[in-house]
Design an enzyme around this catalytic site. Structure first.
Site, PDB file in Angstrom:
ATOM      1  N   ARG A  42      30.301  -7.464  18.372  1.00 29.93           N
ATOM      2  CA  ARG A  42      28.893  -8.160  19.674  1.00 29.93           C
ATOM      3  C   ARG A  42      27.601  -7.394  18.627  1.00 29.93           C
ATOM      4  NH1 ARG A  42      25.712  -4.108  22.530  1.00 29.93           N
ATOM      5  NH2 ARG A  42      25.307  -4.948  24.740  1.00 29.93           N
ATOM      6  N   SER A 111      33.796  -9.297  31.571  1.00 29.47           N
ATOM      7  CA  SER A 111      33.419  -8.601  32.296  1.00 29.47           C
ATOM      8  C   SER A 111      33.029  -8.774  33.879  1.00 29.47           C
ATOM      9  CB  SER A 111      31.583  -8.336  31.852  1.00 29.47           C
ATOM     10  OG  SER A 111      31.612  -8.433  30.005  1.00 29.47           O
ATOM     11  N   LYS A 141      23.730   0.952  27.787  1.00 22.12           N
ATOM     12  CA  LYS A 141      23.016   0.080  28.230  1.00 22.12           C
ATOM     13  C   LYS A 141      22.236   1.189  29.443  1.00 22.12           C
ATOM     14  CE  LYS A 141      26.600  -2.991  28.079  1.00 22.12           C
ATOM     15  NZ  LYS A 141      26.931  -4.348  28.408  1.00 22.12           N
TER      16      LYS A 141
END
Length: 209
Positions: A42, A111, A141
């Site tokens: 990521r 997702s 997040k």
């Protein structure tokens, strides 16, 4: 062993803020050595060429241990690296487009946030696994709304592909997600932010033994 049979257990997700570049590959190797079956690269702000180079370095590690390498957001980068697949969200190329680019054997993850309907659509479009998050407050997040653990039970009734719980998962609450129906758990800071990455990965992996 089919790559699809590895879609369970500990799914570690890299974070450039947690892993120093000079120890990036060694740190990811520690997580895989500890039992992670999947690694997601990521890299939100990394230049293309650097991402490809880093991905290829990680791929040598995942291949050595029999783990999977998934690239976040970018199907084209996954193809260039030779990764096992890609993970896409609502702002990324759709599952069908990723499948067309990467081929039938690639792993495509999606997702689904807090939506079972999105998971159904992703599976119908050809996703190999779906992910819901965040079941617990997540430092990675902080703006993401927490979801009910019941969503994993609901999803189990309506999709056949493996289901992952991502966000805010720790060694103390991971079992709740597994008991609710998650086939695997995604971890960022809980593994890569730990004092001993391999030990942290082992502790989470043992929950699936």
């Amino acid at each position: 062993m089919s790559v699809h049979s590895k879609l369970h257990g500990l799914y570690v997700i890299t974070d450039t803020h947690l892993i120093p570049r000079e120890r990036f590959v060694a740190t990811v190797e520690a997580a895989v050595r500890g039992g992670a079956t999947m690694v997601q690269l990521r890299e939100k702000d990394t230049p293309h060429a650097d991402m490809v180079r880093l991905g290829r370095d990680i791929l040598t590690v995942t291949r050595r241990y029999g783990a999977l390498l998934i690239v976040n957001d970018h199907p084209a980068v996954a193809k260039e690296i030779g990764a096992d697949g890609v993970h896409v969200g609502r702002d990324d190329p759709p599952v069908s487009e990723a499948r067309a680019l990467l081929g039938a054997q690639a792993i495509i993850g999606a997702s689904c946030y807090g939506s079972v309907e999105r998971a159904i659509e992703a599976e119908q479009a050809g996703a190999d696994y779906v992910a819901f998050g965040t079941p617990f407050p997540s430092p990675t997040k902080p703006k993401r709304t927490d979801i009910s653990l019941d969503i994993f039970h609901q999803a189990k009734q309506r999709v056949a592909v493996p289901i992952f719980a991502i966000g805010g998962i720790t060694i103390t609450n991971a079992q709740q997600g597994i008991d609710a129906g998650a086939d695997g758990i995604g971890r960022v800071s809980g593994v890569f932010g730990a004092p001993d990455v391999e030990v942290a990965a082992q502790a989470l992996t043992q929950l699936f033994a």
